[in-house]
Write a protein that holds these residues in place. Sequence first.
Motif, PDB file in Angstrom:
ATOM      1  N   ARG A 287       0.800  -1.222   0.000  1.00  0.00           N
ATOM      2  CA  ARG A 287       0.000   0.000   0.000  1.00  0.00           C
ATOM      3  C   ARG A 287       0.838   1.279   0.000  1.00  0.00           C
ATOM      4  O   ARG A 287       0.301   2.376   0.075  1.00  0.00           O
ATOM      5  CB  ARG A 287      -0.950   0.009   1.196  1.00  0.00           C
ATOM      6  CG  ARG A 287      -2.023  -1.079   1.192  1.00  0.00           C
ATOM      7  CD  ARG A 287      -2.789  -1.200  -0.131  1.00  0.00           C
ATOM      8  NE  ARG A 287      -3.322   0.054  -0.609  1.00  0.00           N
ATOM      9  CZ  ARG A 287      -4.578   0.472  -0.423  1.00  0.00           C
ATOM     10  NH1 ARG A 287      -5.421  -0.287   0.249  1.00  0.00           N
ATOM     11  NH2 ARG A 287      -4.986   1.612  -0.935  1.00  0.00           N
TER      12      ARG A 287
ATOM     13  N   GLU B  28      -5.219  -0.710   6.018  1.00  0.00           N
ATOM     14  CA  GLU B  28      -5.924  -0.732   4.732  1.00  0.00           C
ATOM     15  C   GLU B  28      -6.844   0.482   4.570  1.00  0.00           C
ATOM     16  O   GLU B  28      -6.841   1.154   3.527  1.00  0.00           O
ATOM     17  CB  GLU B  28      -6.746  -2.018   4.638  1.00  0.00           C
ATOM     18  CG  GLU B  28      -7.257  -2.349   3.239  1.00  0.00           C
ATOM     19  CD  GLU B  28      -6.254  -3.127   2.415  1.00  0.00           C
ATOM     20  OE1 GLU B  28      -5.556  -2.495   1.587  1.00  0.00           O
ATOM     21  OE2 GLU B  28      -6.180  -4.343   2.579  1.00  0.00           O
TER      22      GLU B  28
ATOM     23  N   ALA C 106      -4.968   3.798   4.078  1.00  0.00           N
ATOM     24  CA  ALA C 106      -4.401   3.829   2.725  1.00  0.00           C
ATOM     25  C   ALA C 106      -5.493   4.135   1.697  1.00  0.00           C
ATOM     26  O   ALA C 106      -5.287   4.931   0.766  1.00  0.00           O
ATOM     27  CB  ALA C 106      -3.716   2.507   2.409  1.00  0.00           C
ATOM     28  N   ASP C 107      -6.652   3.516   1.849  1.00  0.00           N
ATOM     29  CA  ASP C 107      -7.762   3.786   0.934  1.00  0.00           C
ATOM     30  C   ASP C 107      -8.191   5.248   1.020  1.00  0.00           C
ATOM     31  O   ASP C 107      -8.463   5.898   0.001  1.00  0.00           O
ATOM     32  CB  ASP C 107      -8.958   2.882   1.261  1.00  0.00           C
ATOM     33  CG  ASP C 107      -8.739   1.433   0.854  1.00  0.00           C
ATOM     34  OD1 ASP C 107      -7.814   1.173   0.058  1.00  0.00           O
ATOM     35  OD2 ASP C 107      -9.490   0.568   1.341  1.00  0.00           O
TER      36      ASP C 107
ATOM     37  N   ALA D 120      -2.114   0.371  -4.556  1.00  0.00           N
ATOM     38  CA  ALA D 120      -2.251  -1.045  -4.199  1.00  0.00           C
ATOM     39  C   ALA D 120      -1.299  -1.801  -5.099  1.00  0.00           C
ATOM     40  O   ALA D 120      -1.672  -2.322  -6.153  1.00  0.00           O
ATOM     41  CB  ALA D 120      -3.686  -1.512  -4.386  1.00  0.00           C
TER      42      ALA D 120
END
Length: 374
Positions: free
Chosen positions: A45, A344, A347-348, A354
Motif C-alpha cells: 500500500r 488498509e 491507505a484507501d 495497491a
Amino acid sequence: MNNPSPSGTAPFVLSILDNAFTGVGHPVEETFHEMISLAQLADRRGYQRFWMSEHHAMPGAAIPSPQLMVARLTGETERIRLGVGGIMLPNHVPLVVAEQIGMLDALAPGRIDLGLGRAPGTDGATAAALRRHHTANDEFPEQIDELLGFLGNDFPQDHPYRDVPAVPGPWQAEQNRVPRSETSADIWILGSSTYSAHVAARLGRPYAFALQFGSADILNALRIYRENFQPSSFLAEPYSLVSIGAIADENPAEARRQSTSTAMAMLRVFQRKPFALLPPEEVEAFRADVHERQVIEEYTDRTLHGTAAQVAAGLEELQAQTGVDEVMLVVTGYSRRAQAQTVELIADHYGMPALPLHPDHDRGGDTVDLARRL
C-alpha cells in the motif's frame, strides 16, 4: 537521507509501527505470522516505513529483539523501509548493534532504519537483568557517538576503539579490496521529551517523537529540535516524525472498543501488573473505580479511533499543530485483524497505491490481507 514525498493525498508521509501486540488467548507464533503479513500489506500500500520497537517481559508485546524480525522481513518485503525503531541503546553494547545493523543493511541495502532510544523498555528488575546500570541514561549521548564511530569506522586517531572494526562495514570492504557499500542505515533519535530533541539537533539527525506515551511537551520538543538543529552530512534540514496510536473501523464504536484493550493494559502497568491485552469484553466487564475509569478513558482517547475519515482528520490536525514531516501509525488494539484493517482503510482514504507483491512472496495464500481474515 532522502526526504520522501507525501503518501497519496495525505499532507504528510505515512508509516507504520508494530509493537507485536499479542492479545490474551493468542499464541506468539500467530502474532509473528500476522506481523509478516502486515508488513507485506504496508509494503503493497505504499507506506514509507515499517518499524518495530524493543520491549521486554511483557505478555502483550512480543518483540524483545526487533533486529531479528527485521532480518526476516528483508526477505518478505520489497520496497518499504524496515526499522529497528527503536532499540534502547543503554541496554546494548554499541559494537554489537553496529554489527547487527551492518548485516541488515547488507541484506536490504538502502532500506534499513535504526531508531535509538534511551528508555529501558521494561520494568526496573528486568532492566537490571539486562545489565543496565543506574547511570545508563546519562551515558546515552556518548553511546550514540560510539555507535556512529563503529558504523563509519571513523573514530579519532587517539580513540581507544580506533582499531576495533564493526563487521560488516567499511573496514571489511577495505580489507577485502572491494568498494565500500553505497548505502547505510538511516539513524534516528527517538524520544518523548525535550532531552532527546537536544540530542537529535546536535547530531543533525531525524527526530521521532513518541506521542503514544503522552503529549508531554511535544511542541516545545519540536521547537528545540528545529531551532538548535545543526546540519550534518546526513541531513541538511530538520526532519521530524510523530508516532501515535490509531484504530480505524467502518464502525466507530468498534474502533473505540478495540482501543480500550491497550488502555486497560496501561492501567495494569500502573498497578504493577504485566502489560497484557485483554479482550474488549473483559475490559467492559471490569468494575473500575473512579480513578481506574479515568485512566482507561484517558488512554482510550490518546488513540485516534473512529472511521478512516475521523482518524485521518485527527492525523491532519496533529500535523497542522506540530508541523511534522511524517506521521507513524502505531497499530494497536486487541485484534490483529483490527490493526490490519486500520492500515488498509487509511491507505484507501488517502488514495495510496495497491502495488502487487512479487510472486516469490506469495506463499500459497499465507500472506492474504489480514483485513479479510477471521
